[in-house]
Structure formats: structure tokens, C-alpha cells
Design a protein around this motif. Structure first.
Motif, short mmCIF file in Angstrom:
data_model
loop_
_atom_site.label_atom_id
_atom_site.label_comp_id
_atom_site.label_asym_id
_atom_site.label_seq_id
_atom_site.Cartn_x
_atom_site.Cartn_y
_atom_site.Cartn_z
N PRO A 22 14.03 -3.82 -6.33
CA PRO A 22 13.18 -3.30 -5.25
C PRO A 22 11.79 -3.92 -5.26
O PRO A 22 11.28 -4.34 -6.30
N MET A 23 11.20 -3.99 -4.08
CA MET A 23 9.79 -4.34 -3.98
C MET A 23 8.98 -3.05 -3.89
O MET A 23 9.50 -2.01 -3.49
N TRP A 24 7.72 -3.16 -4.26
CA TRP A 24 6.82 -1.99 -4.26
C TRP A 24 5.58 -2.33 -3.44
O TRP A 24 4.96 -3.38 -3.64
N SER A 25 5.25 -1.44 -2.52
CA SER A 25 4.10 -1.65 -1.65
C SER A 25 3.00 -0.65 -1.98
O SER A 25 3.27 0.49 -2.40
N THR A 26 1.74 -1.05 -1.77
CA THR A 26 0.60 -0.16 -2.04
C THR A 26 0.27 0.72 -0.83
O THR A 26 -0.77 1.39 -0.83
N ARG A 27 1.12 0.73 0.20
CA ARG A 27 0.79 1.48 1.42
C ARG A 27 0.50 2.95 1.14
O ARG A 27 -0.31 3.57 1.83
N LEU A 36 5.21 -7.00 -6.03
CA LEU A 36 4.27 -5.95 -5.66
C LEU A 36 3.50 -6.43 -4.44
O LEU A 36 2.90 -7.50 -4.46
N GLU A 37 3.53 -5.63 -3.38
CA GLU A 37 2.89 -6.02 -2.12
C GLU A 37 1.57 -5.26 -1.94
O GLU A 37 1.56 -4.03 -1.88
N LEU A 38 0.47 -6.00 -1.87
CA LEU A 38 -0.83 -5.40 -1.56
C LEU A 38 -0.93 -5.27 -0.05
O LEU A 38 -1.01 -6.27 0.67
N TYR A 39 -0.90 -4.03 0.41
CA TYR A 39 -0.82 -3.77 1.85
C TYR A 39 -2.14 -3.19 2.36
O TYR A 39 -2.52 -2.08 2.02
N ASP A 40 -2.86 -3.97 3.17
CA ASP A 40 -4.04 -3.49 3.90
C ASP A 40 -5.16 -3.05 2.94
O ASP A 40 -4.98 -2.93 1.74
N ARG A 41 -6.34 -2.92 3.47
CA ARG A 41 -7.52 -2.33 2.82
C ARG A 41 -8.01 -3.09 1.60
O ARG A 41 -8.72 -2.52 0.77
N PHE A 84 4.66 -9.08 -12.83
CA PHE A 84 4.62 -8.78 -11.40
C PHE A 84 4.30 -10.03 -10.58
O PHE A 84 3.27 -10.68 -10.81
N GLN A 85 5.18 -10.36 -9.63
CA GLN A 85 4.82 -11.28 -8.56
C GLN A 85 4.08 -10.46 -7.51
O GLN A 85 4.42 -9.30 -7.27
N VAL A 86 3.08 -11.05 -6.87
CA VAL A 86 2.26 -10.30 -5.91
C VAL A 86 2.30 -10.99 -4.56
O VAL A 86 2.19 -12.22 -4.46
N THR A 87 2.48 -10.19 -3.50
CA THR A 87 2.37 -10.70 -2.13
C THR A 87 1.25 -9.96 -1.43
O THR A 87 0.91 -8.82 -1.79
#
Length: 588
Positions: free
Chosen positions: A195-200, A227-232, A262-265
Motif C-alpha cells: 500500500p501507499m500512504w498519503s498525508t491527506r 509515502l505521498e506528501l499531499y498538499d500544504r 520510505f520512497q517519497v512522492t
């Protein structure tokens, strides 16, 4: 109107439909199949001027191809409600439920083994009328965002192909192979399996919260594709640098994440807000979509403010945007990007681009092309003739509801539709939906669990609100289904993904795919197939630990070891516990 009509004989051999199978008159025509049954009707209708009947003298025949010209058409196909023809362009259905959607193709498929493909050159508008049982296909430039080719005479032509097959699956296979783009590679295999994980869902997006979030993922025993850094995370929308206040040592944060595996997007979008440090750069260099007959940027409103929107028909704008993404990637070791928005509906009503857009949805296509250099883990939410871009395509944000209106029940129909349109690497929205983004609290516990279970049978899984925000039982269920996804679903999906490169066939399939002569199979929107041999029937109703299940003809083995070989068969009130999903494997 120019019509090319094809009769599909087999997947290997397709012959043009002879005009002898065309019952043509001044008011329209019908097409019959090889048995003489009417499978398609078309009625001519006037919209602007000229008669609503066809002037047969305007038709010419070359061999067995019939060519006619008129100004407008109505297609008698049933849809719910009523809508005058409107531009068939990509749109954000979250903010406009009447939009056609962010992933769009000019393609229709009928259970009577008929397929329709509107030609790319058409300024296409779609409308419908349930009362008169008609679907309206219209070509026009008047009062429309479509623009004629300035190098050619202003002439409106509604051109399309009608293709007829032996059954709905075979005609769709033919259409996809002939008319659709295909992906040229498979995205990162680890995203299919982990799974991917988002910071939303994070209360704050800053260095402290992100590092704690990553630590909690590992501490609770979960794995991660990225790990996806989402917005803000920037100071302004349109900036390409992390906010130094929120991230006092961004380089150290990214290094720590990499050390922890962690790979980060990063989240990105096509907007540059007027108060961004880059807005002046965009104006000075002419990087934005403009006001017509002007060098001024055409300001647009999106969900995070007022902005200029980058003109991706302009090579300089594309290079500037790509350079900023590459700089971020190289500076912080970012793996890829989540490309948000991109729908044509975010363009202003009147606009001008560096390369004039005859079809405004071409803007969506140009935007999706920006993901190509990052496609291994890239994520898109819009698409138009973009099937060859080997990225994950995420369905639009869902609400934390059980129902069909952007709720849990909407996921399967949406994924099936996108798959039929040729987008196979589908990413459903984050598990549980977006309740927290509306300040309404966490999604209902039961809804979260059922959402998680459904996601485990999709090509990829995405968390934001973590399971440990509920209790130990939810954590246990989450681990169970992540493991099931990795051991059962991902290997099958990856096998099918390899076939997609050549066939374009769906990975997630409707039941009628293997039961083309079974009328009941066409009505099932709460079950689906992975390939031809894994049938999934998740629970999508609150308070239920049972559901009705339809098994097409064949021998099926349930996840409990039961065999059902008297199909087609309805299993009424089939028991499914809270920590279960009913699934069945084809056994011959």
C-alpha cells in the motif's frame, strides 16, 4: 454527417458493414445484425437550421462505404433524465456532479454488441432525453468551447464509427485494439503489492508530523510502497520549494525517510496562485493560459484559491514545469509526483493557448504527458486519450458515505467504467474516503473496514487515515487484507498488467465479460472480476454481515472451500463476517 459502419466477424477479421444491411431513409437509418435483428437506430433531427430529414442526394457511395452530410444528429439510446447537448469535455465531478468526469473517452458500448466511437475531429456535444428515449450526439462550434481549424473552411462534421460484433466482449476487444492507446510499460510492481500512504489525513503537514506518521507506520507493523506528501507543504500554491517554517531541515527529513525505507512522492498541480512567488515569472514569460487576444493571464478559481493555469501547449511552460519537478526530485531524492486536477473544466470560459485547442480536452492530454518522465510511481486523476501513459490513474475523491453519490457504492461502477475506457492501472481513492477533509470527523468504523476490504481487491491500495486510529481489531483486519492483497490479488493483477500492454483488456472486469448472453450479469454493479477467474463480492451496506451474490455459469470455489457448479445461481443472504470479503475462484 460521415458514418463508417463496421461489422465485426471475429477478433482476427473485421469487415466493413455493407450498405445492404443499412435501412436508410430521409428520417434516419437502422442497422441489422447477421440474423436480421435491428441492433441500432439513428434518427436525424434539426438543431440549428436546415431540415431535420436527410437529403439522400447528398450521400455518395464508394464501394460499400456510404458518406452523407448534414448538420446535426440525435441518437436514440436510453439515458436517465434530460440534458440538452453540452460540450463533452473533462470535468471535476466532485465540484460539479453534472460534469462528464476527469477520465473521458468518446466511446460507447452496448449490451447488444454495438460500439460507437466519435472521431477526434468532431466538436462533440452530448445530450439525452429519457422521455423520448434518445441520446443526442451533436457537432457544433456555436456557443461552444470547441474551435474550428483556422487553416480550413468553417465546416461542421459529425463523424463516427458504429461497430457491430457477435457479443459485447468481442466487439470491445476489437475496438480497444483498433482505436485505443495502450500503456508501454508496467508501473512500479511494488505499488501493486504494497500500500501507499498519503498525508491527506494529517492534522498538520510539517516535518514533525510527517516523521511521526512514517514512524507510526513502521511501529504498527505495516509496509509501504511509498509515502505521498499531499498538499500544504509549500508556502504558496505554485511554489516549488518546501515551506522553510514547516520544514526547517527538509533535506534531513527526506534523508531520514529514505534511511527508514520510505520512497517519497509529492503532490503537484497545474495552478500558480496570484500570490505565489512564481506568478510574476509566469506572467513575464507567458507561461499561463491567456485572456483571448491578450497577453494577460486568464485567472481561474480552483479549490485552493485564484490562480493562473499553466499552458501545457506552450513548450516553454512545459519545460519550466518539468525543470521545477526535476529540481525537487534531485534535491530531495523524490521518487515521483501525484499530478492533481488537469480537467478542462478548470479552464476559463474564454481562453487562448499557445497552440490553439480545437478540442479543449486536449489540455488534459497535454497535462497528463507531464507525468511521463516520472511514470514508475506517478499518479494522475484525469485522462483523455492518455491510456499510453503508464501511470496509476486515481478516481476522483470519494466522500465517507455508503451510497452511490461519491460514496463506497460508487467505487466499483467507476473503476469498471474507467477500465472499459482503457485505463487499467486504477487507484481507488484513499481508504475510508475524505470525511476528515470536511471537518466531520473520522469515517464510520464499519465503513472504513468495508472500504479497506474492497480496496484490497483493487490494483493498488492507498491509506491516509491509519487503521490504528480506530482499535486493535481494525489494525488486525488491515494487516489481514494487506497480506491477502499481496499474496492473492497482486500476482494476478501483475500477470494481467503484462497482457494489457498488448491487448488493452481490463484488469478489473464486469461480470458480463465472461457471461455475454446472461442478461442478469449486465445489471450487477456491486461485484467484479479480476481477470476471468477471480470473482469478488464485497459487502457495501451498513450493518450487514451477509449479501446476495450472483455467480455466472461455471464451477466456482468460494474462499471458504465450497463449490458451486449449477450456475448461473443467486446465493441469497450469503454470510460474510465483518472481517471477510466473499470471493470465488473459477474452477472450470
Amino acid at each position: 454527417m460521415v458514418a463508417w459502419c463496421y461489422y465485426y466477424a471475429s477478433l482476427q477479421k473485421a469487415n466493413r458493414l455493407t450498405t445492404e444491411r443499412l435501412d436508410l431513409n430521409k428520417d434516419g437509418f437502422v442497422i441489422r445484425n447477421q440474423a436480421g435483428v435491428v441492433i441500432f437506430k439513428m434518427a436525424f433531427s434539426s438543431v440549428n437550421f436546415r431540415s431535420g430529414t436527410l437529403d439522400l442526394d447528398s450521400c455518395s457511395k464508394e464501394g460499400q462505404i456510404l458518406t452523407c452530410e448534414t448538420w446535426s444528429q440525435h441518437w436514440p439510446i436510453v439515458l436517465k433524465g434530460q440534458q440538452t447537448p453540452k460540450p463533452f469535455i473533462t470535468g471535476d465531478i466532485r465540484y460539479n456532479h453534472q460534469a462528464f468526469g476527469g477520465i473521458l473517452e468518446r466511446y460507447w458500448l452496448s449490451s447488444n454488441a454495438t460500439a460507437i466511437k466519435i472521431n477526434n475531429s468532431v466538436p462533440f456535444h452530448l445530450g439525452w432525453d429519457e422521455t423520448n428515449r434518445t441520446l443526442w450526439f451533436q457537432a457544433r462550434y456555436d456557443d461552444s468551447p470547441y474551435r474550428p481549424d483556422p487553416g480550413k473552411p468553417h465546416h461542421v462534421t459529425l463523424s463516427y464509427r458504429v461497430c457491430v460484433g457477435l457479443d459485447v466482449t468481442s466487439i470491445h476487444k476489437y475496438m480497444v485494439r483498433r482505436y485505443f492507446n495502450k500503456p508501454n510499460k508496467i508501473p512500479s510492481e511494488v505499488v501493486f503489492s504494497q500500500p501507499m500512504w498519503s498525508t491527506r489525513a494529517l492534522e498538520e503537514v510539517n516535518q514533525e508530523f510527517i516523521l511521526k506518521y512514517a514512524s507510526d507506520i513502521q511501529k504498527n507493523g505495516f509496509n509501504c510502497s511509498h509515502l505521498e506528501l499531499y498538499d500544504r507543504f509549500t508556502s504558496g500554491y505554485g511554489d516549488f520549494e518546501l515551506d522553510p517554517i514547516k520544514f526547517p531541515n527538509a533535506s534531513a527529513m527526506f534523508q531520514k525517510l529514505r534511511e527508514d525505507g520510505f520512497q517519497v512522492t509529492l503532490w503537484t498541480h497545474p495552478f500558480v496562485n496570484y500570490n505565489s512567488v512564481n506568478f510574476g515569472v509566469g506572467v513575464e514569460r507567458g507561461l499561463f493560459v491567456r485572456v483571448p487576444d491578450s497577453q494577460l493571464p486568464a485567472l481561474v478559481r480552483w479549490w485552493n484559491g485564484i490562480a493562473g493555469i499553466l499552458d501545457f501547449t506552450n513548450p516553454e511552460a512545459r519545460d519550466w514545469y518539468a525543470l521545477n519537478l526535476r529540481t525537487l526530485k534531485n534535491k530531495y531524492g523524490v521518487a515521483s509526483f501525484m499530478f492533481d486536477a488537469g480537467e478542462t473544466s478548470y479552464l476559463p470560459q474564454q481562453f487562448s493557448t499557445f497552440v490553439p485547442l480545437q478540442d479543449p480536452s486536449t489540455f488534459t492530454r497535454r497535462y497528463t504527458e507531464m507525468a511521463i518522465p516520472f511514470n514508475d510511481r506517478a499518479e494522475l486523476r484525469s485522462g483523455y486519450q492518455s491510456q499510453n501513459i503508464s501511470c496509476f490513474f486515481r478516481i476522483i475523491d470519494r466522500d465517507s458515505l455508503w451510497g452511490y453519490t461519491l460514496g463506497l457504492k460508487s467505487i466499483i461502477p467507476t473503476v469498471l467504467t474507467i477500465s472499459i475506457l482503457g485505463y487499467q492501472f486504477v487507484l481507488p481513492d484513499i481508504i475510508g474516503g475524505n470525511a476528515y477533509s470536511n471537518l466531520t470527523g473520522h469515517p464510520d468504523r464499519e465503513l472504513y473496514i468495508r472500504w479497506l476490504e474492497l480496496s484490497a481487491f483493487m490494483p493498488a491500495m492507498q491509506f491516509s487515515l491509519p487503521p490504528w486510529h480506530y482499535d486493535d481489531e481494525v489494525v488486525k483486519i488491515a494487516k489481514k487484507f494487506i497480506a491477502l492483497h499481496k499474496s492473492l490479488v497482486a500476482p494476478r493483477v501483475l500477470e494481467l498488467a503484462g497482457e494489457v500492454l498488448y491487448t488493452g483488456d481490463p484488469i478489473i472486469r464486469p461480470l458480463w465479460w465472461i457471461a455475454t448472453d446472461d442478461e442478469a450479469a449486465y445489471k450487477i454493479d456491486s461485484q467484479f472480476l479480476i481477470g476471468n477467474d477471480l470473482l469478488v463480492a464485497p459487502v457495501l451496506e451498513p450493518g450487514k454481515q451477509e449479501r446476495d451474490i450472483y455467480l455466472p455459469a461455471g464451477r466456482w470455489r468460494s474462499y471458504k472451500g465450497e463449490y458451486f457448479d449449477k450456475g448461473p445461481i443467486y446465493l441469497t443472504d450469503y454470510p460474510v463476517d465483518l472481517d471477510e470479503v466473499a470471493y470465488f475462484v473459477w474452477s472450470g
